[in-house]
Design a protein around this motif. Structure first.
Motif, PDB file in Angstrom:
ATOM      1  N   ARG A 103     -10.995  10.769  -6.661  1.00  0.00           N
ATOM      2  CA  ARG A 103     -11.406  10.647  -5.258  1.00  0.00           C
ATOM      3  C   ARG A 103     -10.192  10.377  -4.363  1.00  0.00           C
ATOM      4  O   ARG A 103     -10.055  10.977  -3.299  1.00  0.00           O
ATOM      5  CB  ARG A 103     -12.446   9.543  -5.094  1.00  0.00           C
ATOM      6  CG  ARG A 103     -12.862   9.344  -3.634  1.00  0.00           C
ATOM      7  CD  ARG A 103     -14.028   8.401  -3.467  1.00  0.00           C
ATOM      8  NE  ARG A 103     -14.318   8.169  -2.063  1.00  0.00           N
ATOM      9  CZ  ARG A 103     -14.986   9.010  -1.276  1.00  0.00           C
ATOM     10  NH1 ARG A 103     -15.434  10.148  -1.762  1.00  0.00           N
ATOM     11  NH2 ARG A 103     -15.207   8.715   0.004  1.00  0.00           N
ATOM     12  N   LEU A 104      -9.313   9.491  -4.799  1.00  0.00           N
ATOM     13  CA  LEU A 104      -8.109   9.216  -4.012  1.00  0.00           C
ATOM     14  C   LEU A 104      -7.241  10.463  -3.906  1.00  0.00           C
ATOM     15  O   LEU A 104      -6.673  10.759  -2.839  1.00  0.00           O
ATOM     16  CB  LEU A 104      -7.309   8.077  -4.649  1.00  0.00           C
ATOM     17  CG  LEU A 104      -7.731   6.655  -4.293  1.00  0.00           C
ATOM     18  CD1 LEU A 104      -6.898   5.642  -5.069  1.00  0.00           C
ATOM     19  CD2 LEU A 104      -7.600   6.395  -2.791  1.00  0.00           C
ATOM     20  N   ARG A 105      -7.129  11.193  -5.001  1.00  0.00           N
ATOM     21  CA  ARG A 105      -6.328  12.422  -4.985  1.00  0.00           C
ATOM     22  C   ARG A 105      -6.898  13.412  -3.947  1.00  0.00           C
ATOM     23  O   ARG A 105      -6.143  14.017  -3.173  1.00  0.00           O
ATOM     24  CB  ARG A 105      -6.325  13.038  -6.386  1.00  0.00           C
ATOM     25  CG  ARG A 105      -5.495  14.305  -6.504  1.00  0.00           C
ATOM     26  CD  ARG A 105      -5.555  14.853  -7.921  1.00  0.00           C
ATOM     27  NE  ARG A 105      -4.728  14.064  -8.820  1.00  0.00           N
ATOM     28  CZ  ARG A 105      -3.423  14.257  -8.984  1.00  0.00           C
ATOM     29  NH1 ARG A 105      -2.808  15.213  -8.288  1.00  0.00           N
ATOM     30  NH2 ARG A 105      -2.741  13.517  -9.813  1.00  0.00           N
ATOM     31  N   THR A 106      -8.222  13.540  -3.916  1.00  0.00           N
ATOM     32  CA  THR A 106      -8.869  14.441  -2.965  1.00  0.00           C
ATOM     33  C   THR A 106      -8.649  13.980  -1.528  1.00  0.00           C
ATOM     34  O   THR A 106      -8.307  14.782  -0.640  1.00  0.00           O
ATOM     35  CB  THR A 106     -10.379  14.528  -3.260  1.00  0.00           C
ATOM     36  OG1 THR A 106     -10.566  15.048  -4.578  1.00  0.00           O
ATOM     37  CG2 THR A 106     -11.080  15.420  -2.252  1.00  0.00           C
ATOM     38  N   LEU A 107      -8.825  12.685  -1.289  1.00  0.00           N
ATOM     39  CA  LEU A 107      -8.657  12.155   0.070  1.00  0.00           C
ATOM     40  C   LEU A 107      -7.215  12.280   0.547  1.00  0.00           C
ATOM     41  O   LEU A 107      -6.969  12.583   1.728  1.00  0.00           O
ATOM     42  CB  LEU A 107      -9.091  10.682   0.108  1.00  0.00           C
ATOM     43  CG  LEU A 107     -10.586  10.412  -0.084  1.00  0.00           C
ATOM     44  CD1 LEU A 107     -10.851   8.911  -0.155  1.00  0.00           C
ATOM     45  CD2 LEU A 107     -11.390  11.041   1.039  1.00  0.00           C
ATOM     46  N   LYS A 141     -13.990   0.266  -1.980  1.00  0.00           N
ATOM     47  CA  LYS A 141     -14.623   1.462  -2.532  1.00  0.00           C
ATOM     48  C   LYS A 141     -16.071   1.557  -2.040  1.00  0.00           C
ATOM     49  O   LYS A 141     -16.731   0.519  -1.935  1.00  0.00           O
ATOM     50  CB  LYS A 141     -14.597   1.421  -4.060  1.00  0.00           C
ATOM     51  CG  LYS A 141     -13.199   1.457  -4.654  1.00  0.00           C
ATOM     52  CD  LYS A 141     -13.288   1.365  -6.173  1.00  0.00           C
ATOM     53  CE  LYS A 141     -11.923   1.392  -6.823  1.00  0.00           C
ATOM     54  NZ  LYS A 141     -12.005   1.269  -8.296  1.00  0.00           N
ATOM     55  N   PRO A 142     -16.589   2.735  -1.747  1.00  0.00           N
ATOM     56  CA  PRO A 142     -15.884   4.027  -1.808  1.00  0.00           C
ATOM     57  C   PRO A 142     -14.893   4.173  -0.653  1.00  0.00           C
ATOM     58  O   PRO A 142     -15.216   3.870   0.503  1.00  0.00           O
ATOM     59  CB  PRO A 142     -17.013   5.055  -1.700  1.00  0.00           C
ATOM     60  CG  PRO A 142     -18.085   4.344  -0.924  1.00  0.00           C
ATOM     61  CD  PRO A 142     -18.006   2.900  -1.357  1.00  0.00           C
ATOM     62  N   VAL A 143     -13.701   4.638  -0.973  1.00  0.00           N
ATOM     63  CA  VAL A 143     -12.629   4.761   0.012  1.00  0.00           C
ATOM     64  C   VAL A 143     -12.959   5.876   0.997  1.00  0.00           C
ATOM     65  O   VAL A 143     -13.478   6.934   0.612  1.00  0.00           O
ATOM     66  CB  VAL A 143     -11.293   5.060  -0.706  1.00  0.00           C
ATOM     67  CG1 VAL A 143     -10.178   5.269   0.307  1.00  0.00           C
ATOM     68  CG2 VAL A 143     -10.952   3.926  -1.662  1.00  0.00           C
ATOM     69  N   ARG A 144     -12.658   5.634   2.268  1.00  0.00           N
ATOM     70  CA  ARG A 144     -12.868   6.622   3.317  1.00  0.00           C
ATOM     71  C   ARG A 144     -11.524   7.168   3.781  1.00  0.00           C
ATOM     72  O   ARG A 144     -10.521   6.451   3.805  1.00  0.00           O
ATOM     73  CB  ARG A 144     -13.596   6.008   4.519  1.00  0.00           C
ATOM     74  CG  ARG A 144     -14.906   5.316   4.160  1.00  0.00           C
ATOM     75  CD  ARG A 144     -15.916   6.268   3.586  1.00  0.00           C
ATOM     76  NE  ARG A 144     -17.193   5.619   3.276  1.00  0.00           N
ATOM     77  CZ  ARG A 144     -18.187   6.201   2.616  1.00  0.00           C
ATOM     78  NH1 ARG A 144     -18.059   7.449   2.200  1.00  0.00           N
ATOM     79  NH2 ARG A 144     -19.304   5.531   2.374  1.00  0.00           N
ATOM     80  N   ALA A 145     -11.520   8.432   4.188  1.00  0.00           N
ATOM     81  CA  ALA A 145     -10.268   9.093   4.555  1.00  0.00           C
ATOM     82  C   ALA A 145      -9.557   8.398   5.712  1.00  0.00           C
ATOM     83  O   ALA A 145      -8.338   8.193   5.679  1.00  0.00           O
ATOM     84  CB  ALA A 145     -10.536  10.567   4.898  1.00  0.00           C
ATOM     85  N   GLN A 146     -10.310   7.999   6.757  1.00  0.00           N
ATOM     86  CA  GLN A 146      -9.668   7.381   7.912  1.00  0.00           C
ATOM     87  C   GLN A 146      -9.075   6.034   7.554  1.00  0.00           C
ATOM     88  O   GLN A 146      -7.977   5.675   8.008  1.00  0.00           O
ATOM     89  CB  GLN A 146     -10.683   7.220   9.059  1.00  0.00           C
ATOM     90  CG  GLN A 146     -10.060   6.688  10.349  1.00  0.00           C
ATOM     91  CD  GLN A 146      -8.914   7.547  10.854  1.00  0.00           C
ATOM     92  OE1 GLN A 146      -9.042   8.765  10.953  1.00  0.00           O
ATOM     93  NE2 GLN A 146      -7.770   6.920  11.157  1.00  0.00           N
TER      94      GLN A 146
END
Length: 259
Positions: free
Chosen positions: A21-25, A110-115
Motif C-alpha cells: 500500500r505504501l509503495r502504491t501511495l 493506518k490505513p495510510v492516506r495519500a495526502q
C-alpha cells in the motif's frame, strides 16, 4: 524540499500488504514528491542489514514487528552520524503516537492516506529521533527494554544482543559491554542501562552491572584487597567482577543466595 532528486526510501513492516500500500501511495504522489524505494524489510534487524549496504533519506516503519520493532530500530538509527528521517506507521497504540508527536517525530495512522503521506514527506528534512527518548517510549510500548544495543566501530554500526551481554563496566566516557566472545564500547550510561534492564542486570559496584544469569557464585575478597569487598564469579569467562561493600548483601540476595 528539492523535488528534482528522488528521496531514497526504505519500507519496514512485517505485513507485505502494508508495504505494498505504501509503495502504491508513493507512486501516486511521485509527481509532487519523487521517491525511489530502494528496499523493504519485515523487521528492524532486516532493515539495519539493508542500511549497511544502502543509505536512505527516510525510513517508514511500523511500530509493532517481531524480532526488532520500529521504536528500537529508530533508536539505533538515531545514533548514526547521518541518520535517515523516520516516519512511524501504526494502526493502534495511541498513547505511543502522542509521545512521538510531542517529540516532533511524524507518524501515519493506518490505513495510510495519500495526502497525509505527502504532508509527512514535505516536512523533510525534519527532526531526527532522540535515542534516549525512544528507549523510554519503547519500554512503555513493549513492556521491556531493547533487544539489542548498538555501537560504532570502524565506521560500522554493530548490534549487540542484550541476551549475550555478561556485564557492563563503566570506562571513562564509555561503557564496555562484555560478551563471551569480545568487548564492545557503547555510548550509554550505566544508570540508564540499569533502569532499562532491572530484571536482567544486577548492580555490583558503582562501575559494574552484571547479568544475573552470568553469575556462577561469589567469594569474599582478601582482607588486604583494596579493590573490592568481594568478587562475583562468572560463567563462560575467567574474569571476576568486583562487588562493593555497599552492594554485597543486595547482590547475593538478588540471586536468592544466602548471605
Amino acid at each position: 524540499m528539492p523535488t528534482q532528486t528522488p528521496l531514497k526510501i526504505l519500507l519496514v513492516d512485517d505485513e507485505p500488504l502494508a508495504r505494498e500500500r505504501l509503495r502504491t501511495l508513493l507512486g501516486d504522489i511521485a509527481g509532487q514528491c519523487p521517491g525511489e524505494i530502494v528496499g523493504e524489510a519485515a523487521n528492524g534487524l532486516q532493515a539495519l542489514e539493508q542500511l549497511e549496504k544502502q543509505a536512505v533519506d527516510v525510513v517508514f516503519c511500523d511500530i509493532r514487528m517481531p524480532g526488532m520493532d520500529g521504536i528500537e530500530l529508530a533508536s539505533h538509527l538515531g545514533r548514526l552520524a547521518n541518520p535517515p528521517a523516520v516516519i512511524f506507521t501504526t494502526a493502534y497504540d495511541n498513547y505511543a503516537v502522542q509521545a512521538f508527536d510531542l517529540n516532533a517525530l511524524d507518524y501515519l495512522m493506518k490505513p495510510v492516506r495519500a495526502q497525509r503521506l505527502l504532508t509527512a514527506l514535505q516536512k523533510l528534512p525534519g527532526t531526527r529521533p532522540d535515542p534516549a527518548v525512544l528507549a523510554g517510549i519503547g519500554q512503555a510500548v513493549r513492556g521491556g527494554g531493547r533487544t539489542h544495543l548498538s555501537c560504532h566501530e570502524r565506521g560500522r554500526l554493530l548490534l549487540v544482543p542484550v541476551e549475550e551481554v555478561l556485564y557492563f563496566r563503566a570506562d571513562l566516557k564509555y561503557v564496555a559491554a562484555r560478551t563471551v566472545e569480545r568487548e564492545y564500547l557503547l555510548d550509554e550510561s550505566l544508570t540508564h542501562l540499569e533502569n532499562e534492564f532491572p530484571e536482567q542486570f544486577l548492580r555490583l559496584h558503582r562501575a559494574v552491572l552484571v547479568a544475573r544469569r552470568a553469575i556462577a557464585g561469589f567469594e569474599k575478597a582478601a582482607g588486604d584487597d583494596a579493590e573490592a569487598y568481594g568478587w562475583a564469579l562468572l560463567r563462560g569467562v575467567s574474569e571476576k567482577l568486583p562487588v562493593s561493600r555497599r552492594q554485597w548483601v543486595a547482590a547475593k540476595g538478588g540471586l536468592g543466595n544466602p548471605v
